[in-house]
Scaffold this active site. Structure first.
Site, mmCIF file in Angstrom:
data_model
loop_
_atom_site.group_PDB
_atom_site.id
_atom_site.type_symbol
_atom_site.label_atom_id
_atom_site.label_comp_id
_atom_site.label_asym_id
_atom_site.label_seq_id
_atom_site.Cartn_x
_atom_site.Cartn_y
_atom_site.Cartn_z
ATOM 1 N N TRP A 41 -3.980 -2.939 -0.871
ATOM 2 C CA TRP A 41 -3.011 -3.640 -1.078
ATOM 3 C C TRP A 41 -3.077 -5.333 -0.739
ATOM 4 O O TRP A 41 -2.286 -6.104 -0.644
ATOM 5 C CB TRP A 41 -2.618 -3.562 0.658
ATOM 6 C CG TRP A 41 -1.306 -3.977 1.245
ATOM 7 C CD1 TRP A 41 0.244 -4.358 0.398
ATOM 8 C CD2 TRP A 41 -1.157 -5.122 1.960
ATOM 9 N NE1 TRP A 41 0.674 -4.964 1.684
ATOM 10 C CE2 TRP A 41 0.368 -5.461 2.338
ATOM 11 C CE3 TRP A 41 -2.079 -5.296 3.017
ATOM 12 C CZ2 TRP A 41 0.823 -6.427 2.447
ATOM 13 C CZ3 TRP A 41 -1.844 -6.821 4.233
ATOM 14 C CH2 TRP A 41 -0.129 -6.436 3.552
ATOM 15 N N HIS A 42 -4.179 -5.444 0.227
ATOM 16 C CA HIS A 42 -5.066 -7.076 0.814
ATOM 17 C C HIS A 42 -5.153 -7.625 -0.526
ATOM 18 O O HIS A 42 -4.766 -9.317 -0.738
ATOM 19 C CB HIS A 42 -5.963 -6.925 1.443
ATOM 20 C CG HIS A 42 -5.835 -6.798 2.918
ATOM 21 N ND1 HIS A 42 -5.280 -4.770 3.389
ATOM 22 C CD2 HIS A 42 -5.192 -7.041 4.308
ATOM 23 C CE1 HIS A 42 -4.826 -4.964 4.533
ATOM 24 N NE2 HIS A 42 -5.208 -6.099 5.230
ATOM 25 N N GLY A 43 -5.757 -7.124 -1.556
ATOM 26 C CA GLY A 43 -5.854 -8.154 -2.974
ATOM 27 C C GLY A 43 -6.727 -7.213 -3.779
ATOM 28 O O GLY A 43 -7.490 -6.012 -3.770
#
Length: 488
Positions: free
Chosen positions: A342-344
């Site tokens: 989700w972060h990257g």
């Protein structure tokens, strides 16, 4: 439009004046905040797109990104209204699927397409296949991961019949796009925000004073500590770890832990403070995370709005702790791996999530074997805190490093054991120490200082804010540094 820019200050002031002028005119007030928030988002996207070669040009690209939010919000508003009327289980599942597919499709296209293509290419190359790669020239829309989770939580909650659908269209648009939380959270839940938007806004002098306090505190953390450490140590070491000693690399890792905390919690403080000026309360997102006694405790203190979202909409639906120990560990790993992604769109983020998943599973395994003792009563409580922080910092190496090779090189440099410190000036060490100290200041001291500010006369508050602004300006970089979580 960055929170730490003078332009945002002017925008916030103008929006504040117009909003309270329209306080008794509900429709005009909501419409104004929606348009102001869309303008805030459009400008931020345009400002970023000017530096990139994007299709449609900066203005067209900004309009497209804004359209994604508007279309998705409109779609979910009507899906929510329909879900409340429909009784057929198949029809309700189909409606929910439309909402989820829209947002996951947007995420897949804008955030993960190029990553998936490169990963498949690298996998095939391992077997000797050489396949041409096609990349999309896309700039990631600001806040896409945040508003995606917010809108998905709405349709899921309505589907579960845990909340009633939103009555007013403008309220729902504002729930999604309200500018303080739009770009980097906190991730607000509909049950928290929609009732506030439906009610008459109320913000007394104390609430607004607390908002100003939080804005000043957030700017001090972001600019005075986070940006200073990033510019003067962290970025240099992580970009070229081969140039630095083991001690310098290790201190840079610790500095990044403080940088990302001050950067992200500073953003959250500004967001919560800005919302309070308009009479709205956003959820708490941080609680001294580096005082955590284990990884489970860490996720009760770090990015709380994300950890609770992952718990309620991913971990629990997967089965949570039901079904036995190994299924619990599996569910924890899946949740954290997807949380990392989700972060990257990078394997480094997946590794970061995997490290946290392993530690959470190990913590749960220990608790099953020895019982859930309270670490606060342990005679070696500070050893718990110390070891937890070291592990969190190990994971931060993969989170921050631009590539896996950079991360492993940095760890190798630390393992060499050299103690040169020519690149650790005393001012950097002092700022780092102050950043650590903010975690261990007793809450009653902080609350006393805040209430002293709140109870001060308006003139006194103005003088204190002016002094704070002068001090922050004195340490600010020539150009406002973007927030770390703005890229997600």
């Amino acid at each position: 439009m960055l929170f730490n820019s003078s332009l945002y200050g002017a925008f916030l002031l103008a929006s504040f004046v117009v909003f309270w002028t329209l306080r008794t005119r509900r429709l005009a007030r909501a419409l104004f905040l929606v348009l102001a928030s869309y303008g805030f988002y459009f400008y931020g996207t345009w400002d970023s797109a000017r530096e990139e070669a994007v299709p449609l040009g900066p203005i067209g690209w900004s309009a497209l990104c804004l359209g994604i939010i508007f279309v998705g919000s409109t779609l979910d508003y009507f899906i929510g209204r329909t879900l409340a009327r429909v009784t057929s289980a198949h029809a309700r599942k189909a409606l929910l699927l439309v909402s989820v597919v829209y947002y996951l499709g947007v995420l897949s296209l804008f955030k993960y397409f190029n990553f998936a293509v490169d990963s498949v290419h690298d996998l095939l190359a391992m077997f000797g296949a050489n396949v041409a790669v096609t990349h999309l020239r896309l700039v990631l829309p600001f806040g896409i991961s945040f508003f995606t989770f917010e809108t998905m939580s709405y349709t899921i909650d309505v589907y579960r019949r845990e909340i009633e659908p939103c009555d007013r269209y403008l309220d729902y648009l504002l729930f999604v796009c309200f500018f303080p939380h739009l770009v980097a959270g906190p991730i607000v839940r509909p049950r928290q925000m929609l009732p506030q938007l439906a009610a008459q806004p109320v913000a007394d002098a104390e609430m607004q004073a607390r908002g100003l306090w939080l804005i000043a505190l957030g700017l001090a953390k972001k600019i005075g500590i986070g940006d200073y450490l990033a510019i003067n140590l962290v970025s240099r070491v992580f970009d070229s770890p081969e140039r630095y000693s083991s001690l310098e690399c290790l201190v840079a890792v610790y500095a990044y832990a403080i940088q990302i905390y001050c950067d992200f919690s500073g953003y959250t403080d500004i967001a919560i403070g800005s919302a309070q000026l308009f009479g709205y309360q956003l959820p708490k997102n941080f609680d001294a995370p580096y005082t955590a006694r284990n990884l489970q405790d860490f996720w009760h203190r770090w990015h709380i709005s994300l950890s609770t979202w992952l718990r309620d909409y991913l971990y629990v639906p997967l089965g949570g702790s039901r079904g036995g120990a190994w299924k619990t560990y599996r569910n924890l790993m899946i949740t954290m791996l997807l949380g990392g992604l989700w972060h990257g769109a990078s394997w480094n983020f997946v590794i970061w999530g995997g490290l946290h998943g392993v530690a959470l599973a190990a913590t749960r395994m220990w608790q099953r074997a020895h019982g859930e003792t309270n670490p606060a009563t342990s005679p070696v409580v500070w050893l718990h805190v110390f070891l937890t922080f070291q592990y969190v910092c190990l994971a931060w190496v993969f989170f921050r490093a631009p590539t896996f090779a950079h991360a492993t090189l940095l760890l190798w440099r630390i393992a060499r054991g050299t103690i040169g410190h020519v690149n650790l000036p005393s001012r950097v060490v002092l700022v780092l120490a102050i950043g650590f100290a903010t975690h261990f200041v007793p809450k009653r001291w902080y609350e006393s200082l805040r209430e002293l500010f709140v109870r001060s006369p308006a003139v006194g508050q103005g003088i204190l804010l002016a002094l704070a602004a002068y001090a922050i300006h004195g340490v600010a970089a020539a150009k406002a540094e973007p927030f770390v979580y703005g890229q997600f």
